[in-house]
Design a protein around this motif. Sequence first.
Motif, PDB file in Angstrom:
ATOM      1  N   TRP A 132     -32.358  17.344  42.763  1.00 45.01           N
ATOM      2  CA  TRP A 132     -32.136  18.011  44.048  1.00 45.01           C
ATOM      3  C   TRP A 132     -32.624  19.444  43.943  1.00 45.01           C
ATOM      4  N   CYS A 133     -33.287  19.918  44.997  1.00 51.14           N
ATOM      5  CA  CYS A 133     -33.743  21.299  45.059  1.00 51.14           C
ATOM      6  C   CYS A 133     -32.545  22.216  45.277  1.00 51.14           C
ATOM      7  N   GLY A 134     -32.546  23.366  44.614  1.00 47.56           N
ATOM      8  CA  GLY A 134     -31.478  24.333  44.785  1.00 47.56           C
ATOM      9  C   GLY A 134     -31.704  25.274  45.961  1.00 47.56           C
ATOM     10  N   GLU A 135     -32.857  25.162  46.607  1.00 52.10           N
ATOM     11  CA  GLU A 135     -33.209  26.067  47.698  1.00 52.10           C
ATOM     12  C   GLU A 135     -33.182  25.395  49.071  1.00 52.10           C
ATOM     13  N   CYS A 136     -33.421  24.079  49.101  1.00 51.27           N
ATOM     14  CA  CYS A 136     -33.470  23.351  50.378  1.00 51.27           C
ATOM     15  C   CYS A 136     -32.905  21.944  50.162  1.00 51.27           C
ATOM     16  N   GLY A 137     -33.101  21.055  51.080  1.00 47.65           N
ATOM     17  CA  GLY A 137     -32.524  19.722  50.998  1.00 47.65           C
ATOM     18  C   GLY A 137     -33.403  18.686  50.317  1.00 47.65           C
ATOM     19  N   TYR A 138     -34.466  19.110  49.644  1.00 40.95           N
ATOM     20  CA  TYR A 138     -35.379  18.168  48.997  1.00 40.95           C
ATOM     21  C   TYR A 138     -34.693  17.418  47.859  1.00 40.95           C
ATOM     22  N   GLY A 158     -43.022  31.064  43.006  1.00 45.13           N
ATOM     23  CA  GLY A 158     -42.425  32.220  42.352  1.00 45.13           C
ATOM     24  C   GLY A 158     -40.947  32.056  42.049  1.00 45.13           C
ATOM     25  N   THR A 159     -40.326  30.986  42.533  1.00 42.35           N
ATOM     26  CA  THR A 159     -38.907  30.733  42.267  1.00 42.35           C
ATOM     27  C   THR A 159     -38.806  29.691  41.163  1.00 42.35           C
ATOM     28  N   PRO A 160     -38.058  29.980  40.115  1.00 44.09           N
ATOM     29  CA  PRO A 160     -37.915  28.972  39.054  1.00 44.09           C
ATOM     30  C   PRO A 160     -37.140  27.757  39.570  1.00 44.09           C
ATOM     31  N   PRO A 161     -37.551  26.540  39.168  1.00 42.23           N
ATOM     32  CA  PRO A 161     -36.852  25.336  39.615  1.00 42.23           C
ATOM     33  C   PRO A 161     -35.373  25.374  39.259  1.00 42.23           C
ATOM     34  N   GLY A 162     -34.569  24.934  40.198  1.00 46.31           N
ATOM     35  CA  GLY A 162     -33.123  24.881  39.996  1.00 46.31           C
ATOM     36  C   GLY A 162     -32.539  23.790  40.852  1.00 46.31           C
ATOM     37  N   GLY A 163     -31.250  23.693  40.867  1.00 41.22           N
ATOM     38  CA  GLY A 163     -30.582  22.657  41.644  1.00 41.22           C
ATOM     39  C   GLY A 163     -29.730  21.797  40.738  1.00 41.22           C
ATOM     40  N   GLN A 164     -29.652  20.530  41.074  1.00 43.38           N
ATOM     41  CA  GLN A 164     -28.827  19.633  40.262  1.00 43.38           C
ATOM     42  C   GLN A 164     -29.562  18.324  40.020  1.00 43.38           C
ATOM     43  N   VAL A 165     -29.082  17.588  39.026  1.00 42.67           N
ATOM     44  CA  VAL A 165     -29.639  16.292  38.678  1.00 42.67           C
ATOM     45  C   VAL A 165     -28.574  15.245  38.950  1.00 42.67           C
ATOM     46  N   GLU A 166     -28.972  14.186  39.646  1.00 46.16           N
ATOM     47  CA  GLU A 166     -28.050  13.096  39.971  1.00 46.16           C
ATOM     48  C   GLU A 166     -28.430  11.870  39.135  1.00 46.16           C
ATOM     49  N   VAL A 167     -27.424  11.230  38.556  1.00 43.87           N
ATOM     50  CA  VAL A 167     -27.641   9.994  37.799  1.00 43.87           C
ATOM     51  C   VAL A 167     -27.202   8.834  38.681  1.00 43.87           C
ATOM     52  N   ASN A 168     -27.990   7.772  38.706  1.00 44.76           N
ATOM     53  CA  ASN A 168     -27.659   6.609  39.526  1.00 44.76           C
ATOM     54  C   ASN A 168     -26.411   5.940  38.966  1.00 44.76           C
ATOM     55  N   ARG A 169     -25.275   6.116  39.639  1.00 50.61           N
ATOM     56  CA  ARG A 169     -24.001   5.579  39.170  1.00 50.61           C
ATOM     57  C   ARG A 169     -23.836   4.101  39.517  1.00 50.61           C
ATOM     58  N   LYS A 170     -24.556   3.613  40.529  1.00 52.28           N
ATOM     59  CA  LYS A 170     -24.456   2.201  40.896  1.00 52.28           C
ATOM     60  C   LYS A 170     -25.147   1.312  39.878  1.00 52.28           C
ATOM     61  N   ASP A 171     -26.231   1.784  39.293  1.00 55.28           N
ATOM     62  CA  ASP A 171     -26.982   1.008  38.308  1.00 55.28           C
ATOM     63  C   ASP A 171     -27.473   1.945  37.209  1.00 55.28           C
ATOM     64  N   PRO A 172     -26.558   2.498  36.401  1.00 59.90           N
ATOM     65  CA  PRO A 172     -26.967   3.487  35.403  1.00 59.90           C
ATOM     66  C   PRO A 172     -27.883   2.940  34.326  1.00 59.90           C
ATOM     67  N   GLU A 173     -27.864   1.637  34.094  1.00 61.17           N
ATOM     68  CA  GLU A 173     -28.737   1.071  33.067  1.00 61.17           C
ATOM     69  C   GLU A 173     -30.109   0.735  33.612  1.00 61.17           C
ATOM     70  N   GLY A 174     -30.234   0.646  34.921  1.00 59.54           N
ATOM     71  CA  GLY A 174     -31.533   0.415  35.535  1.00 59.54           C
ATOM     72  C   GLY A 174     -32.222  -0.861  35.104  1.00 59.54           C
ATOM     73  N   GLY A 175     -31.600  -2.001  35.271  1.00 60.36           N
ATOM     74  CA  GLY A 175     -32.232  -3.273  34.930  1.00 60.36           C
ATOM     75  C   GLY A 175     -31.550  -3.981  33.788  1.00 60.36           C
ATOM     76  N   ALA A 176     -30.293  -3.728  33.561  1.00 60.27           N
ATOM     77  CA  ALA A 176     -29.576  -4.336  32.445  1.00 60.27           C
ATOM     78  C   ALA A 176     -29.401  -5.832  32.622  1.00 60.27           C
TER      79      ALA A 176
END
Length: 74
Positions: free
Chosen positions: A6-12, A36-54
């Motif tokens: 997620w972008c820390g500056e807008c809704g991207y 000119g703005t260093p990347p920031g924001g947050q990282v989301e992990v997929n909680r519904k399928d954290p293994e991604g193809g288990a």
Amino acid sequence: MAYRFWCGECGYKSDWGSESQGERQQIEHYAARHPGTPPGGQVEVNRKDPEGGACLPVVLVAIVLLILLASCRH
């Protein structure tokens, strides 16, 4: 695992993907939209399928077992 940045500056939000794919998309977004703005924001992990193809290995084992059962029929 699947990640979305997620972008820390807008809704991207980046697409769901590997950590490196999301990070690359975030860097490209910041370069285009927030130069000119260093990347920031947050990282989301997929909680519904954290293994991604288990379930794929389970399906493959089931198919192999079915083939073995079919070949062992008298």
